[in-house]
Design a protein around this motif. Structure first.
Motif, short mmCIF file in Angstrom:
data_model
loop_
_atom_site.label_atom_id
_atom_site.label_comp_id
_atom_site.label_asym_id
_atom_site.label_seq_id
_atom_site.Cartn_x
_atom_site.Cartn_y
_atom_site.Cartn_z
N ALA A 1 64.79 3.36 1.51
CA ALA A 1 64.30 2.05 1.11
C ALA A 1 62.87 2.14 0.57
O ALA A 1 62.51 1.44 -0.38
CB ALA A 1 64.35 1.08 2.29
N GLY B 1 71.02 -5.04 -8.28
CA GLY B 1 71.37 -5.28 -6.88
C GLY B 1 70.36 -4.65 -5.93
O GLY B 1 70.03 -5.24 -4.89
N SER B 2 69.86 -3.46 -6.29
CA SER B 2 68.85 -2.80 -5.47
C SER B 2 67.56 -3.63 -5.42
O SER B 2 66.89 -3.70 -4.38
CB SER B 2 68.53 -1.41 -6.01
OG SER B 2 69.65 -0.56 -5.88
N TYR C 1 67.30 -6.96 -5.67
CA TYR C 1 67.48 -8.11 -4.79
C TYR C 1 67.59 -7.69 -3.33
O TYR C 1 67.09 -8.39 -2.44
CB TYR C 1 68.73 -8.89 -5.21
CG TYR C 1 68.49 -9.78 -6.40
CD1 TYR C 1 67.66 -10.90 -6.30
CD2 TYR C 1 69.06 -9.49 -7.64
CE1 TYR C 1 67.43 -11.72 -7.41
CE2 TYR C 1 68.83 -10.30 -8.74
CZ TYR C 1 68.01 -11.42 -8.62
OH TYR C 1 67.77 -12.22 -9.71
N HIS C 2 68.18 -6.52 -3.07
CA HIS C 2 68.27 -6.04 -1.70
C HIS C 2 66.89 -5.70 -1.15
O HIS C 2 66.60 -5.95 0.03
CB HIS C 2 69.18 -4.82 -1.64
CG HIS C 2 69.32 -4.25 -0.26
ND1 HIS C 2 70.04 -4.87 0.74
CD2 HIS C 2 68.80 -3.12 0.30
CE1 HIS C 2 69.98 -4.16 1.84
NE2 HIS C 2 69.23 -3.08 1.60
N ARG C 3 66.05 -5.14 -2.01
CA ARG C 3 64.73 -4.70 -1.55
C ARG C 3 63.72 -5.85 -1.49
O ARG C 3 62.94 -5.96 -0.55
CB ARG C 3 64.22 -3.60 -2.50
CG ARG C 3 62.86 -3.01 -2.22
CD ARG C 3 62.79 -2.37 -0.86
NE ARG C 3 62.09 -3.25 0.08
CZ ARG C 3 62.29 -3.24 1.36
NH1 ARG C 3 63.20 -2.46 1.90
NH2 ARG C 3 61.61 -4.04 2.14
N GLY D 1 64.45 -9.43 -2.87
CA GLY D 1 65.00 -10.77 -2.75
C GLY D 1 64.65 -11.68 -3.90
O GLY D 1 65.47 -12.49 -4.33
#
Length: 220
Positions: free
Chosen positions: A24, A61-62, A64-66, A68
């Motif tokens: 991450a 997607g990465s 937004y996952h990291r 937001g």
């Protein structure tokens, strides 16, 4: 503002927490690096999430996952900018004689505005739109002026007078306003990239600081 308050206010205003897992953290750093590079030539609010993802070599997607949202990334960029600036200011105060501090402070502030123009212009727009992103920038300005006031008081071995502080604070506000206005508007003679602009900004800041100190001393 007391110097010790800057870090606490800075953190609480931004609410940025770096990731702890290695994977991450790598993704986080790739997006941060990509955003930093992109804002050297474009304002942050003109950069899309697709732009950020492509530059980072990661998926949307990465992102937004990291993060937001872009607002969270933006806050992280402001945080990093101010931390880097604080380290530079601390080195300046450690290595510079008191008499030379005003010019060093002015040139350091200008260098930061030049390097982070795309970030700061967006911060100004967000501030005008009602987003509370300018608070840590204001807090940092008080950190710098507070350090200068403390240096003067220590060298004199006596506290600064209230009127003296008031005059000096006005000069620091002038520098901040001068650079912000020059960043926001394309006026003739206000190109931050020109050395003449840097020279004149530093010269007038030094003159104003000396004038504020001379007037306070004369009135005292």
């Amino acid at each position: 503002m007391e110097i010790s308050r800057f870090s606490a206010d800075h953190e609480s205003a931004l609410c940025v927490r770096p990731p702890v897992q290695e994977r991450a953290l790598r993704t986080h750093d790739r997006f941060m690096s990509a955003a930093t590079q992109l804002t050297r030539t474009k304002d942050f609010d003109d950069i899309s999430i697709r732009d950020l993802s492509d530059a980072a070599g990661c998926s949307i997607g990465s992102f937004y996952h990291r993060f937001g949202s872009k607002d969270v990334l933006f806050a992280a960029l402001i945080h990093n900018m101010l931390e880097k600036r604080r380290e530079g200011v601390d080195r300046t105060f450690a290595q510079t004689a008191t008499a030379d501090l005003p010019e060093a402070i002015a040139r350091g502030a200008l260098a930061n505005y030049r390097e982070h123009a795309g970030l700061l212009r967006t911060a100004m727009r967000y501030h005008l739109a009602g987003k509370d992103i300018w608070k840590p920038i204001i807090a940092f300005g008080r950190y710098v002026s507070g350090r200068y006031f403390e240096r003067l008081a220590a060298e004199r071995q006596t506290p600064l007078l209230r009127d003296e502080i008031s005059r000096l604070e006005f000069v620091f506000l002038w520098l901040h306003g001068h650079l912000t206005t020059s960043l926001a508007h394309d006026y003739s003679g206000t190109d931050l990239s020109q050395e003449q602009f840097a020279h004149e900004t530093a010269r007038y800041f030094v003159l104003a600081i000396n004038h504020a100190l001379d007037r306070a001393a004369g009135e005292g």
